[in-house]
Design an enzyme around this catalytic site. Structure first.
Site, mmCIF file in Angstrom:
data_model
loop_
_atom_site.group_PDB
_atom_site.id
_atom_site.type_symbol
_atom_site.label_atom_id
_atom_site.label_comp_id
_atom_site.label_asym_id
_atom_site.label_seq_id
_atom_site.Cartn_x
_atom_site.Cartn_y
_atom_site.Cartn_z
ATOM 1 N N GLY A 268 0.796 -1.217 0.000
ATOM 2 C CA GLY A 268 0.000 0.000 0.000
ATOM 3 C C GLY A 268 0.825 1.262 0.000
ATOM 4 N N CYS A 269 0.255 2.321 0.563
ATOM 5 C CA CYS A 269 0.815 3.666 0.427
ATOM 6 C C CYS A 269 2.178 3.851 1.079
ATOM 7 C CB CYS A 269 -0.161 4.694 1.008
ATOM 8 S SG CYS A 269 -1.743 4.783 0.134
#
Length: 385
Positions: A152-153
């Site tokens: 993810g981020c």
């Protein structure tokens, strides 16, 4: 022996959408009047003006994947159909960015690259972009390849940490790190608020860095790596999650995320700063992942930062949206391009599913960027004349 981030380069897909266009498109696709009002309100509050996508479908009603059905709703492609576009578009974007990164960092020849670390959470292909970077760019075929998947981020930090560890262990290592995400391929239109928020925030982009323990060229800015640290926000697992559905990847994004990050960020930062004898007041530049405007507001408030401290993060959010893992590298690149001093302590922060908080302490070093260089080639020619 310390590792250095010698250069950061970025790239986006060809298709650009204004926030106004995206908002109106989404208003047409949701069905309930309340959802239409939510779309209006949420899109207007994102702080985003433009975003990029690997798909041109959003501009037309008869696209290959996303197209308007007779009832006015949007077609929802299967996960396989979305991933097929990821495989094609990610290869093209990764190879283009790898060429660009090496061209912009002439101190390293492509024959000197020893490792490729590739991070992505928005698709899967094998052989994947890491393989095609080697073959299509012409790197040595014995280059070691690693994929950081589905994080993810915050994935830029595990990828950069891995690269730094390679370089600290082997002073001859030269690592190409790349984060590439095509978030827009997982658009899922729903009247649910969390779906509207996700669609309003996420976008596509890629960033790459050259990491090595080699002494940097001091005629340009670079980062010296001081360290990384991971932390988990207590009791937050259900507030941000990412799984694979039949019609793309499903994003769970709670409205409580900004408050959870804000209420824990000072304690989490204490660990990495205390180890280095630093306080928040000692940080010159804050490279915060712009996960959304509310997250930036919380960080600014809880750390008592000056109103201008997060301008770089806000400008990246404005111009590109939340591209997941590459986004914080866009911010770090921005500080290199705007360097007005020869040294700055930099704290970089990113957030992702879990909630996971990844932090890095970097020292920006090297030559400052002149006013003429910031203004571009024409201004530089005029200044020289």
């Amino acid at each position: 022996m310390p590792a250095f981030i010698h250069h950061i380069a970025t790239e986006t897909p060809d298709h650009i959408y204004s926030n106004e266009f995206s908002r109106e498109r989404m208003k047409n696709w949701v069905s309930e009047p309340r959802a239409k009002r939510l779309v209006e309100m949420i899109y207007d509050r994102t702080g985003i003006e433009t975003r990029y996508s690997a798909s041109a479908d959003f501009m037309k009603d008869d696209g290959d994947l996303f197209y308007t059905l007779p009832d006015g709703s949007i077609n929802s492609p299967t996960t396989g159909q979305r991933n097929a576009l990821y495989a094609k578009a990610s290869r093209e974007l990764a190879v283009k960015l790898a060429h660009k990164t090496l061209a912009e960092c002439p101190h390293f020849a492509k024959s000197e690259i020893t490792h490729v670390v590739f991070a992505s959470c928005t698709g899967f292909a094998n052989p994947g972009p890491d393989y095609h970077i080697i073959r299509d760019v012409g790197l040595n075929e014995n280059v070691e390849r690693y994929t950081v998947g589905f994080m993810g981020c915050y994935a830029a930090f595990p990828a950069l940490r891995m690269a730094a560890q390679f370089c600290e262990a082997n002073p001859q290592a030269v690592v190409l790190v790349m984060c590439l995400e095509l978030c827009s391929l997982h658009l899922q239109v729903s009247d649910k608020p969390e779906s509207i928020v996700a669609n309003a925030l996420f976008a596509d982009g890629a960033a790459a860095a050259i990491v090595s323990a080699r002494a940097p060229a001091h005629d340009r800015p670079f980062y010296r790596v001081h360290g990384f640290q991971s932390a988990l926000v207590p009791s937050s697992e259900a507030h941000m999650a990412w799984d694979i559905g039949d019609h793309g990847f499903n994003m769970v994004l709670s409205a409580y995320v900004p408050n959870l990050i804000g209420s824990n960020i000072r304690a989490m930062l204490g660990g990495i700063l205390d180890k280095r004898g630093l306080r928040p007041e000692d940080i010159d530049e804050w490279a915060v992942h712009p996960g959304g405007r509310a997250i930036l507001d919380q960080i600014e408030e809880q750390l008592a930062l000056p109103a201008t401290a997060l301008e770089m993060s806000r400008s990246v959010l404005r111009d590109y949206g939340n591209m997941s893992s590459p986004t914080v590298m866009f911010v770090l690149k921005g500080f290199l391009e705007e360097a007005e001093t020869e040294r700055a302590m930099t704290c970089a922060i990113a957030f992702g599913p879990g909630l996971t908080v990844e932090t890095a302490v970097l020292e920006r070093c090297g030559a400052a960027i002149s006013v003429a260089q910031k203004a571009g080639p024409a201004a530089l020619a005029e200044a020289v004349a």
